[in-house]
Design a protein around this motif. Structure first.
Motif, PDB file in Angstrom:
ATOM      1  N   THR A   1      23.223 -50.808  36.415  1.00 61.07           N
ATOM      2  CA  THR A   1      23.540 -51.023  37.812  1.00 61.07           C
ATOM      3  C   THR A   1      24.131 -49.789  38.376  1.00 61.07           C
ATOM      4  OG1 THR A   1      25.813 -51.684  37.274  1.00 61.07           O
ATOM      5  CG2 THR A   1      24.053 -53.490  37.481  1.00 61.07           C
ATOM      6  N   TYR A   2      24.099 -49.400  39.546  1.00 66.59           N
ATOM      7  CA  TYR A   2      24.447 -48.401  40.387  1.00 66.59           C
ATOM      8  C   TYR A   2      25.959 -47.957  39.874  1.00 66.59           C
ATOM      9  CZ  TYR A   2      26.049 -45.000  43.654  1.00 66.59           C
ATOM     10  OH  TYR A   2      26.613 -43.838  44.309  1.00 66.59           O
ATOM     11  N   GLU A   3      26.859 -48.759  39.800  1.00 68.63           N
ATOM     12  CA  GLU A   3      28.298 -48.797  39.252  1.00 68.63           C
ATOM     13  C   GLU A   3      28.351 -48.416  38.030  1.00 68.63           C
ATOM     14  OE1 GLU A   3      31.419 -49.075  40.699  1.00 68.63           O
ATOM     15  OE2 GLU A   3      30.703 -49.390  42.668  1.00 68.63           O
ATOM     16  N   ASP A   4      27.784 -48.979  36.961  1.00 67.94           N
ATOM     17  CA  ASP A   4      27.534 -48.731  35.513  1.00 67.94           C
ATOM     18  C   ASP A   4      27.128 -47.058  35.366  1.00 67.94           C
ATOM     19  OD1 ASP A   4      28.618 -51.054  34.786  1.00 67.94           O
ATOM     20  OD2 ASP A   4      26.669 -51.971  34.256  1.00 67.94           O
ATOM     21  N   ARG A   5      26.134 -46.942  36.009  1.00 67.62           N
ATOM     22  CA  ARG A   5      25.299 -45.548  36.052  1.00 67.62           C
ATOM     23  C   ARG A   5      26.600 -44.444  36.388  1.00 67.62           C
ATOM     24  NH1 ARG A   5      20.244 -44.525  39.311  1.00 67.62           N
ATOM     25  NH2 ARG A   5      20.621 -42.514  38.363  1.00 67.62           N
ATOM     26  N   GLU A   6      27.227 -44.613  37.419  1.00 69.15           N
ATOM     27  CA  GLU A   6      28.083 -43.542  37.729  1.00 69.15           C
ATOM     28  C   GLU A   6      29.429 -43.424  36.790  1.00 69.15           C
ATOM     29  OE1 GLU A   6      28.118 -41.405  40.547  1.00 69.15           O
ATOM     30  OE2 GLU A   6      26.074 -42.172  40.532  1.00 69.15           O
ATOM     31  N   SER A   7      29.715 -44.752  36.416  1.00 72.90           N
ATOM     32  CA  SER A   7      30.761 -44.902  35.133  1.00 72.90           C
ATOM     33  C   SER A   7      30.102 -44.079  33.922  1.00 72.90           C
ATOM     34  CB  SER A   7      30.950 -46.399  34.835  1.00 72.90           C
ATOM     35  OG  SER A   7      32.156 -46.276  33.966  1.00 72.90           O
ATOM     36  N   ALA A   8      29.052 -44.327  33.611  1.00 71.12           N
ATOM     37  CA  ALA A   8      28.485 -43.793  32.423  1.00 71.12           C
ATOM     38  C   ALA A   8      28.424 -42.045  32.667  1.00 71.12           C
ATOM     39  CB  ALA A   8      26.988 -44.094  32.113  1.00 71.12           C
ATOM     40  N   PHE A   9      28.011 -41.919  33.661  1.00 71.99           N
ATOM     41  CA  PHE A   9      27.780 -40.182  34.025  1.00 71.99           C
ATOM     42  C   PHE A   9      29.313 -39.497  34.091  1.00 71.99           C
ATOM     43  CE2 PHE A   9      23.539 -40.614  35.927  1.00 71.99           C
ATOM     44  CZ  PHE A   9      22.872 -39.870  35.415  1.00 71.99           C
ATOM     45  N   GLN A  10      30.355 -40.293  34.574  1.00 70.13           N
ATOM     46  CA  GLN A  10      31.710 -39.727  34.515  1.00 70.13           C
ATOM     47  C   GLN A  10      32.164 -39.884  33.052  1.00 70.13           C
ATOM     48  OE1 GLN A  10      33.279 -38.620  37.139  1.00 70.13           O
ATOM     49  NE2 GLN A  10      35.041 -37.918  35.751  1.00 70.13           N
ATOM     50  N   ARG A  11      31.801 -40.506  32.642  1.00 65.82           N
ATOM     51  CA  ARG A  11      32.328 -40.687  30.862  1.00 65.82           C
ATOM     52  C   ARG A  11      31.948 -39.588  30.135  1.00 65.82           C
ATOM     53  NH1 ARG A  11      33.051 -45.051  27.518  1.00 65.82           N
ATOM     54  NH2 ARG A  11      34.131 -46.144  29.611  1.00 65.82           N
ATOM     55  N   CYS A  12      30.404 -39.044  30.344  1.00 65.60           N
ATOM     56  CA  CYS A  12      29.835 -38.360  29.744  1.00 65.60           C
ATOM     57  C   CYS A  12      30.408 -36.872  30.299  1.00 65.60           C
ATOM     58  CB  CYS A  12      28.151 -38.361  30.025  1.00 65.60           C
ATOM     59  SG  CYS A  12      27.268 -37.056  29.004  1.00 65.60           S
ATOM     60  N   ASP A  13      30.720 -36.686  31.562  1.00 65.24           N
ATOM     61  CA  ASP A  13      31.225 -35.600  31.879  1.00 65.24           C
ATOM     62  C   ASP A  13      32.868 -35.369  31.294  1.00 65.24           C
ATOM     63  OD1 ASP A  13      31.170 -33.245  34.205  1.00 65.24           O
ATOM     64  OD2 ASP A  13      33.189 -34.127  34.237  1.00 65.24           O
ATOM     65  N   GLU A  14      33.508 -36.500  31.026  1.00 65.32           N
ATOM     66  CA  GLU A  14      34.931 -36.329  30.462  1.00 65.32           C
ATOM     67  C   GLU A  14      34.590 -36.055  28.860  1.00 65.32           C
ATOM     68  OE1 GLU A  14      36.460 -40.024  30.880  1.00 65.32           O
ATOM     69  OE2 GLU A  14      36.764 -39.848  32.944  1.00 65.32           O
ATOM     70  N   VAL A  15      33.471 -36.429  28.207  1.00 66.11           N
ATOM     71  CA  VAL A  15      33.430 -36.349  26.639  1.00 66.11           C
ATOM     72  C   VAL A  15      33.045 -34.574  26.623  1.00 66.11           C
ATOM     73  CG1 VAL A  15      31.742 -36.908  24.836  1.00 66.11           C
ATOM     74  CG2 VAL A  15      32.836 -38.455  26.135  1.00 66.11           C
ATOM     75  N   LEU A  16      31.971 -34.115  27.449  1.00 70.00           N
ATOM     76  CA  LEU A  16      31.504 -32.872  27.609  1.00 70.00           C
ATOM     77  C   LEU A  16      32.753 -31.991  27.826  1.00 70.00           C
ATOM     78  CD1 LEU A  16      29.570 -30.576  27.354  1.00 70.00           C
ATOM     79  CD2 LEU A  16      28.915 -31.173  29.830  1.00 70.00           C
TER      80      LEU A  16
END
Length: 377
Positions: free
Chosen positions: A286-301
């Motif tokens: 979903t849109y919320e899950d996508r934005e959360s996943a992108f934000q998580r990947c940015d934190e991991v990077l």
């Protein structure tokens, strides 16, 4: 000796037991070819053991076993470059987006990461290296033996030839991408990387080759032939970036026994994020899950694009800060998932060879270069 049933019984020499009968004791033993009946008897005739026939073997099999012991596990079926390319390919059409300018540069960084994970290259062990920024630290070759992957072996050969005048992490990525004004170094550019990786995936049975007409010209495309392989990669990336606990979910990792499973999962997610191919993996969210996943990947990077790992002082890349600002403006209350990032840090540090692992320090340098890819392009 012939038994009552008309069958003869044969026994290998030196294999008699205390319960053998007189008939068994008189039975003839096998002897080596050309030897007389009174000569020495082979105790393991017809086998590869001492005294038996010789068996041919490939020395590379022994090298592969030694490499697994040295690197701490088996090599995966697909390299990180191939997995990133597979995420970017359109399943039925078999080609990448024409508007993606990031993937070529990201694939060159993945080559260095793969070589570092295989313990072929690392940073030069110099006490003064910390004076330079992480991407400007010099790279050296530890082991120039072939890996079995054409692109990796070609890169390793070029690096070995340049040992007299070592080049930095950022310098190697630029040279492999052809981003240099030095005409003397233009020969270091790796050409047709995407096409060669696609053909390698065809050889591995993941893709197939077709010819597609684009109005004015025909182009070879590579649609996905093994959908389960790509689905498994997507599942790993999504599981890694949607976890809510400090424990790394098993679905986010490769097969048991694979070398540096957690580090490879982190590098795959970060490289796919830098190459702008994560949209294909998040299509079912979903849109919320996508934005959360992108934000998580940015934190991991952000946590792995520094050395030591986890010492990042900033909140992430510029795109990540913009995304977080948008989420705040929309009033989103999605949890940050800091626990899962800390869990990744702990697991990756367990796979390192001590605190001063120069190979993992090189990986951190590559990830820092990829984290600035938006500004570079």
């Amino acid at each position: 000796m012939t038994s009552t049933g008309g069958l003869s019984r044969r026994r290998v020499g030196a294999a008699s037991s205390s319960s053998a009968t007189s008939d068994d004791a008189a039975a003839p033993s096998w002897s080596t070819n050309g030897a007389s009946s009174n000569g020495p008897v082979a105790s393991h005739a017809g086998s590869a053991f001492e005294g038996g026939n010789k068996v041919a073997f490939d020395p590379r099999d022994l090298d592969r076993d030694n490499e697994e012991n040295r690197t701490g596990g088996k090599m995966p079926r697909l390299t990180i470059m191939e997995e990133v390319l597979l995420l970017g390919l359109k399943d039925k059409h078999g080609y990448l987006s024409f508007w993606n300018d990031s993937i070529s540069y990201a694939l060159r960084g993945c080559i260095l990461i793969e070589l570092a994970l295989r313990r072929r290259i690392a940073l030069v062990k110099d006490a003064n290296r910390r004076r330079n920024p992480l991407p400007d630290r010099l790279v050296e070759v530890l082991d120039d033996r072939q890996t079995g992957e054409t692109i990796l072996d070609e890169t390793l050969k070029m690096m070995k030839a340049q040992e007299a005048d070592r080049i930095s992490i950022n310098g190697w990525i630029d040279l492999l991408s052809g981003e240099t004004w030095n005409v003397m170094k233009i020969g270091y550019q790796l050409k047709q990387v995407r096409e060669r990786l696609a053909k390698g995936l065809v050889d591995k049975g993941v893709l197939r080759t077709e010819k597609r007409n684009f109005l004015l010209f025909d182009m070879a495309t590579h649609p996905v032939a093994d959908v389960r392989t790509k689905d498994a990669i997507i599942t790993r990336v999504v599981s890694l970036l949607t976890a809510t606990t400090s424990t790394v979910p098993p679905a986010a990792l490769g097969k048991e026994g694979t070398q540096c499973r957690v580090t490879r999962a982190v590098c795959l997610a970060c490289a796919a994020y830098a190459a702008s191919v994560l949209d294909n993996a998040f299509g079912r969210l979903t849109y919320e899950d996508r934005e959360s996943a992108f934000q998580r990947c940015d934190e991991v990077l952000a946590e792995f694009a520094c050395w030591p790992f986890g010492s990042a002082s900033g909140p992430g890349t510029a795109s990540g800060r913009r995304r977080e600002a948008v989420k705040i403006g929309m009033g989103s209350s999605v949890p940050s998932g800091r626990e899962s990032v800390l869990g990744l840090l702990q697991e990756v540090k367990r796979e390192m060879n001590g605190e001063e692992d120069l190979g993992f320090e090189l990986i951190a340098g590559v990830l820092e270069v990829l984290s600035k890819l938006d500004s570079l392009l």
